[in-house]
Write an enzyme that holds these catalytic residues in place. Structure first.
Site, PDB file in Angstrom:
ATOM      1  N   HIS A 128     -20.920 -19.305 -12.492  1.00 38.26           N
ATOM      2  CA  HIS A 128     -21.302 -18.569 -11.290  1.00 38.26           C
ATOM      3  C   HIS A 128     -20.064 -17.921 -10.689  1.00 38.26           C
ATOM      4  O   HIS A 128     -18.928 -18.365 -10.897  1.00 38.26           O
ATOM      5  CB  HIS A 128     -21.995 -19.476 -10.265  1.00 38.26           C
ATOM      6  CG  HIS A 128     -21.087 -20.477  -9.605  1.00 38.26           C
ATOM      7  ND1 HIS A 128     -20.306 -20.177  -8.511  1.00 38.26           N
ATOM      8  CD2 HIS A 128     -20.842 -21.776  -9.904  1.00 38.26           C
ATOM      9  CE1 HIS A 128     -19.626 -21.247  -8.156  1.00 38.26           C
ATOM     10  NE2 HIS A 128     -19.919 -22.237  -8.983  1.00 38.26           N
ATOM     11  N   CYS A 129     -20.286 -16.851  -9.918  1.00 40.23           N
ATOM     12  CA  CYS A 129     -19.204 -16.201  -9.195  1.00 40.23           C
ATOM     13  C   CYS A 129     -19.440 -16.425  -7.711  1.00 40.23           C
ATOM     14  O   CYS A 129     -20.021 -17.437  -7.318  1.00 40.23           O
ATOM     15  CB  CYS A 129     -19.129 -14.713  -9.541  1.00 40.23           C
ATOM     16  SG  CYS A 129     -20.637 -13.806  -9.171  1.00 40.23           S
ATOM     17  N   ALA A 130     -19.033 -15.506  -6.858  1.00 41.96           N
ATOM     18  CA  ALA A 130     -19.140 -15.714  -5.416  1.00 41.96           C
ATOM     19  C   ALA A 130     -20.576 -15.681  -4.925  1.00 41.96           C
ATOM     20  O   ALA A 130     -20.921 -16.349  -3.947  1.00 41.96           O
ATOM     21  CB  ALA A 130     -18.326 -14.651  -4.681  1.00 41.96           C
TER      22      ALA A 130
END
Length: 505
Positions: free
Chosen positions: A26-28
Site C-alpha cells: 500500500h502507499c499513502a
C-alpha cells in the site's frame, strides 16, 4: 477509528481470493495489487464497499483507493488474507507480467525521466523568471539606447528597456541564474545517463561519467555544431588512418539514452562472464570505455539524427498549414495518452524541440490539458458540492490538476463518469487549436496547469491566457450541460481500465 474488518474480508473475496494475489502493498492512500488474473476482480463489488473510494489499473497494478487510513485497512486485510506486505518494488516487478511489451517500454521511459523532472521544472521556472528580466521591455523604463542611438523596430515603434538594461542588481541576478539553468538543460545528458543506470540497477557513477563525456568542454558545443559543420571547422580526434568529430551532445535526449543503455547492458554482460575477483577492475573498464566509444561513433550520431527527425515531424505539425488541426487533435487526445502511459514520450520530444529550436510548442498544450481536466472535476464538485464524501475526492483532484498532476482528476472523477472526461477533451482540443494557430511557444518544460504560464515566452502570454480561459470555461460548462442533457451520464466506466493487459492471455 472506522472498523475495516468486514470490508477487508469482503475485498479479499471480491478480488478473487488469496490465490489470485501475486503481491500486495500500500502507499499513502491506495492498496496496490499485482494479480494473477485481473479479470477475476469484481470491480463493481469492490467499488461498492463503504471503505473504497474507487479503483483503477495502472502499469499492471490493480489499485484500490481507500484514503488516508489505508494503513489501518491493510492491517485488517493482512489479518484475513495471511499475506505479508511486500515492498512497492516487488509489487511493481510482479505487476510487470500483466503488461504488454509496449507498456513495459513506456514504463521504462517514464522511469528514466521521472527522477529528473523536478530539475527540469526548476529549470523551467528559472528560464521563465529570466525571460521576464531580460525579455520584456517596459515603457516606464524608457526607450533603449545603444551607442547613443535610440532603438526602434522595423515599423518605427520604440524598443523599451528591460529590467536588466537599467538595473545592475537584476542584471547580476539574471546572469547568476544561468548557472543552474545551464546545468539543468545543457548538461541534461548527465541526468539521463544516470537515470538509465539507476533504472537498470547498474553502477550509477559510471552513468554520470558517461554523461559528462557527452558534454565535456573539450567537445564542440552542440548548439554550435550546425554552423561549424557548414564551415568545416569542427575539431577532430586524429587517429592517423581515420578522424572522428569532437561534437558534444548538450541538451540531447536520445544520444544520452542510447549511450546509457549500452553502458548498462555492457555492465550486466561483463558481470555474468568475468570472475568476481576480477570484476572490480575489469567490469567498469570494459563497460565504460566501449560505451564512450559507441556513444561518439554510432549511438550519438544515430540518436541525434532520430531525435531531429522526430522533432522535425512534430515541428511540422506545429508550424505547417494544418497546425490548427494538429493542435486540436493533440489537445483532445493528450489525456487518453496519459491513461496508456504514452504521454511520457512527450518529455523526450519537448526536450528535443528545445534543443533544436530553442522552444517548444508542444508543452503549452500539455499544460492546457491539465487545466481542462481540473475544470471538468470542478464542475462535478459544483454539482455534488453538498456531498461531503464526494467532495473529499473532487476538491483535491481539481487542485492537483490545476497544478499539473491530472491522474487523481482522471482516475478519481472524470473517467469514472465519462462525460466530464469528454468535456475536458473538447475544451483541451479548442485550447490546443488556438495554441497552434497563433504559435504559442514555451521556453522549456515547466510546472503544468495554471502555473504553466511562467515558462511561456512573454510575447505569447496574452494568447496563452485566452487559451487558459478556454480550458477553464469550456470543460466546466460542457460538463454541466452534458449532465443536464443526460448525455453519457449512464456510460460511466467500471474503472477496470485494463491498459491492454493481455500479455499472459
Amino acid at each position: 477509528m472506522p472498523n475495516f474488518d468486514k470490508d477487508a474480508q469482503d475485498l479479499l473475496t471480491l478480488i478473487g481470493g488469496k490465490e489470485n494475489i501475486k503481491a500486495v502493498t500500500h502507499c499513502a492512500t491506495r492498496m496496490r495489487f499485482a494479480l494473477n488474473d485481473p479479470d477475476k476482480a469484481d470491480v463493481d463489488g469492490i467499488e461498492n464497499l463503504a471503505s473504497v473510494k474507487g479503483t483503477f489499473t495502472q502499469a499492471g497494478q490493480f489499485q484500490v483507493i481507500v484514503g488516508n487510513q489505508v494503513a489501518d485497512f491493510y492491517k485488517e486485510f493482512e489479518k484475513h488474507s495471511g499475506i505479508v506486505e511486500t515492498s512497492k518494488a516487488q509489487v511493481k516487478e510482479a505487476a510487470e507480467s500483466n503488461q504488454s511489451w509496449w507498456q513495459k517500454a513506456m514504463t521504462f521511459l517514464a522511469e528514466i525521466f521521472a527522477p529528473i523532472i523536478p530539475a527540469i521544472i526548476v529549470g523551467g521556472l528559472i528560464l521563465g523568471f529570466r525571460n521576464i528580466l531580460e525579455g520584456v521591455g517596459f515603457e516606464a523604463l524608457g526607450q533603449k539606447v545603444v551607442d547613443g542611438v535610440a532603438q526602434a523596430t522595423a515599423n518605427g515603434d520604440p524598443i523599451y528597456n528591460s529590467i536588466v538594461d537599467v538595473s545592475p542588481f537584476w542584471n547580476g541576478v539574471n546572469q547568476f541564474l544561468w548557472l543552474p539553468g545551464e546545468a539543468i538543460f545543457h548538461f541534461l545528458p548527465v541526468g539521463i545517463t544516470w537515470a538509465v543506470t539507476r533504472k537498470l540497477g547498474t553502477t550509477q557513477i559510471l552513468g554520470i561519467v558517461l554523461g559528462i563525456t557527452l558534454v565535456s568542454p573539450q567537445l564542440l558545443n552542440a548548439y554550435g555544431a550546425a554552423d561549424a559543420l557548414a564551415e568545416g571547422t569542427v575539431p577532430q580526434w586524429d587517429f592517423g588512418f581515420f578522424k572522428l568529430d569532437m561534437i558534444g551532445y548538450q541538451a540531447q535526449v536520445l544520444p544520452a539514452m542510447f549511450a546509457g543503455l549500452a553502458l548498462g547492458y555492457l555492465e550486466k554482460f561483463w558481470r555474468k562472464v568475468i570472475p568476481e575477483y576480477l570484476s572490480m577492475i575489469l567490469v567498469p573498464f570494459l563497460s565504460l570505455l566501449p560505451a564512450v566509444i559507441l556513444a561518439h561513433t554510432v549511438l550519438g550520431p544515430v540518436g541525434w539524427w532520430l531525435g531531429s527527425l522526430i522533432s522535425s515531424v512534430v515541428l511540422a505539425g506545429l508550424t505547417g498549414p494544418l497546425s490548427w488541426l494538429f493542435g486540436a487533435i493533440f489537445g483532445a487526445f493528450y489525456s487518453p495518452l496519459v491513461i496508456t502511459g504514452l504521454h511520457h514520450m512527450t518529455n523526450a520530444i519537448d526536450s528535443q524541440l528545445i534543443a533544436d529550436s530553442g522552444s517548444t510548442g508542444l508543452w503549452p498544450m500539455i499544460a492546457l490539458s491539465n487545466i481542462a481536466q481540473g475544470s471538468a472535476v470542478l464542475a462535478v464538485w459544483w454539482m455534488s458540492r453538498k456531498d461531503e464524501e464526494e467532495s473529499q475526492i473532487t476538491i483535491p483532484s481539481a487542485i492537483s490538476a490545476y497544478l499539473g498532476v491530472t491522474e487523481p482528476a482522471m482516475f478519481g472523477v472524470n473517467l469514472k463518469y465519462v462525460y466530464p472526461f469528454l468535456a475536458a477533451m473538447i475544451g483541451s482540443a479548442l485550447a490546443g487549436l488556438l495554441t497552434t494557430t497563433v504559435g504559442i511557444q514555451a521556453n522549456s518544460i515547466g510546472v503544468g496547469g495554471l502555473p504553466g504560464i511562467l515558462v511561456i515566452q512573454i510575447q505569447y502570454w496574452l494568447m496563452f491566457f485566452v487559451a487558459m480561459l478556454i480550458a477553464v470555461v469550456v470543460p466546466f460548462v460542457l460538463t454541466l450541460s452534458f449532465k443536464k442533457m443526460e448525455f453519457l451520464t449512464n456510460a460511466g466506466l467500471k474503472f477496470d481500465i485494463p491498459f491492454f493487459n493481455t500479455a499472459n492471455k
